[in-house]
Design a protein around this motif. Sequence first.
Motif, PDB file in Angstrom:
ATOM      1  N   UNK A  13       0.806  -1.205   0.000  1.00 18.07           N
ATOM      2  CA  UNK A  13       0.000   0.000   0.000  1.00 18.07           C
ATOM      3  C   UNK A  13       0.838   1.253   0.000  1.00 18.07           C
ATOM      4  N   UNK A  14       2.137   1.133   0.259  1.00 18.23           N
ATOM      5  CA  UNK A  14       2.999   2.298   0.252  1.00 18.23           C
ATOM      6  C   UNK A  14       3.765   2.364  -1.053  1.00 18.23           C
ATOM      7  N   UNK A  15       4.500   3.455  -1.270  1.00 16.97           N
ATOM      8  CA  UNK A  15       5.319   3.532  -2.462  1.00 16.97           C
ATOM      9  C   UNK A  15       6.461   2.557  -2.353  1.00 16.97           C
ATOM     10  N   UNK A  16       6.927   2.082  -3.490  1.00 19.35           N
ATOM     11  CA  UNK A  16       8.002   1.091  -3.477  1.00 19.35           C
ATOM     12  C   UNK A  16       9.232   1.621  -2.779  1.00 19.35           C
ATOM     13  N   UNK A  17       9.574   2.885  -3.031  1.00 23.19           N
ATOM     14  CA  UNK A  17      10.810   3.421  -2.468  1.00 23.19           C
ATOM     15  C   UNK A  17      10.756   3.561  -0.961  1.00 23.19           C
ATOM     16  N   UNK A  18       9.566   3.548  -0.371  1.00 23.92           N
ATOM     17  CA  UNK A  18       9.456   3.711   1.063  1.00 23.92           C
ATOM     18  C   UNK A  18       9.259   2.412   1.802  1.00 23.92           C
ATOM     19  N   UNK A  19       9.312   1.298   1.121  1.00 23.69           N
ATOM     20  CA  UNK A  19       8.953   0.041   1.755  1.00 23.69           C
ATOM     21  C   UNK A  19      10.171  -0.772   2.147  1.00 23.69           C
ATOM     22  N   UNK A  20       9.948  -1.689   3.091  1.00 27.99           N
ATOM     23  CA  UNK A  20      11.004  -2.623   3.465  1.00 27.99           C
ATOM     24  C   UNK A  20      11.334  -3.525   2.284  1.00 27.99           C
ATOM     25  N   UNK A  21      10.330  -3.824   1.474  1.00 33.08           N
ATOM     26  CA  UNK A  21      10.553  -4.641   0.288  1.00 33.08           C
ATOM     27  C   UNK A  21      11.584  -3.977  -0.619  1.00 33.08           C
ATOM     28  N   UNK A  22      11.403  -2.714  -0.901  1.00 34.16           N
ATOM     29  CA  UNK A  22      12.314  -1.993  -1.782  1.00 34.16           C
ATOM     30  C   UNK A  22      13.723  -1.990  -1.206  1.00 34.16           C
ATOM     31  N   UNK A  23      13.837  -1.721   0.079  1.00 35.93           N
ATOM     32  CA  UNK A  23      15.155  -1.675   0.707  1.00 35.93           C
ATOM     33  C   UNK A  23      15.859  -3.013   0.602  1.00 35.93           C
ATOM     34  N   UNK A  24      15.102  -4.109   0.758  1.00 39.66           N
ATOM     35  CA  UNK A  24      15.709  -5.439   0.696  1.00 39.66           C
ATOM     36  C   UNK A  24      16.084  -5.826  -0.733  1.00 39.66           C
ATOM     37  N   UNK A 273      19.779  -2.761   7.799  1.00 36.77           N
ATOM     38  CA  UNK A 273      20.429  -2.751   6.486  1.00 36.77           C
ATOM     39  C   UNK A 273      21.944  -2.871   6.604  1.00 36.77           C
ATOM     40  N   UNK A 274      22.515  -2.107   7.513  1.00 33.21           N
ATOM     41  CA  UNK A 274      23.968  -2.144   7.665  1.00 33.21           C
ATOM     42  C   UNK A 274      24.457  -3.512   8.120  1.00 33.21           C
ATOM     43  N   UNK A 275      23.663  -4.156   8.963  1.00 34.37           N
ATOM     44  CA  UNK A 275      24.103  -5.442   9.513  1.00 34.37           C
ATOM     45  C   UNK A 275      23.953  -6.578   8.505  1.00 34.37           C
ATOM     46  N   UNK A 276      22.884  -6.546   7.703  1.00 30.64           N
ATOM     47  CA  UNK A 276      22.598  -7.715   6.867  1.00 30.64           C
ATOM     48  C   UNK A 276      22.786  -7.499   5.374  1.00 30.64           C
ATOM     49  N   UNK A 277      22.941  -6.260   4.923  1.00 33.29           N
ATOM     50  CA  UNK A 277      23.111  -6.030   3.483  1.00 33.29           C
ATOM     51  C   UNK A 277      24.548  -6.219   3.055  1.00 33.29           C
TER      52      UNK A 277
END
Length: 279
Positions: A13-24, A273-277
Amino acid sequence: MSVEAAANAGDYGSTASGSSFYAAMRILPRAQREAMFQIYSFCRQVDDIADSNGPRPERLAALQQWRDDIDALYQGNPPARLKDTAASVKTFGLKREDFLAIVDGMEMDVPQDIRAPDLATLDLYCDRVASAVGRLSVRVFGLPEEDGVQLAYHLGRALQLTNILRDIDEDAGLGRLYLPREWLWHAGITNNDPARVVADRALPKVCAPLAERAKMHFQKADEIMKRNSRRAVRAPRIMGKYYRAILDLLIARGFAAPRAPVRVSKAAKIGILLRYAII
């Protein structure tokens, strides 16, 4: 790993750029990233149909058209909206039945709103709208078949149960109630009117075991990810840690009314993000 987590859902329901999905997903190599955003786009479109205010027969027809388009894709004649997906289907071995399961899951809310499903129906719903997305995703990530299917099973259910607990009041406003019938009865809640259920003082007795079930699925998912390549599980691990943080906030807040919304802080998101990316 779920329609709710990728498109909402939970962040659909949110924009792609603001989602956890996008970040992952943005940390993936190009081919994998493009495949995942194709899956994202598909999930968002079918989710939008299910959640729209249009007449139910029209929504059912629109979902059926998606089934027809998926069939055409796998017959080698993809419609325009799935042309880009054809290469990913071939490259990553994406399965037709998983796409269809997602449509079936979205359709479960269309003939009539879901209200207090029994546990078996709730699990089927979670499998279709969450674990089926996971089964597509783990093929893109490159996990071994058996572990990939098990990760999709557990992480998909963990994410979806967390969404259900997070969105209790929002769903009730739409006339929907995903809490299991058996646990409502056990808590002494015998009606399935969403507005009345979410105001019932016994509601925490229903939410607590659902939270414990979500925690169990997160634990099982973690066990699977620990025995696989860090590179292959970077994206699902980020999503899992983000949603586990949401679950922990929900548990700490409690489920008695009034329920303030919970949000993972920007600092916590960056920490994940820093820990797992980074490999």
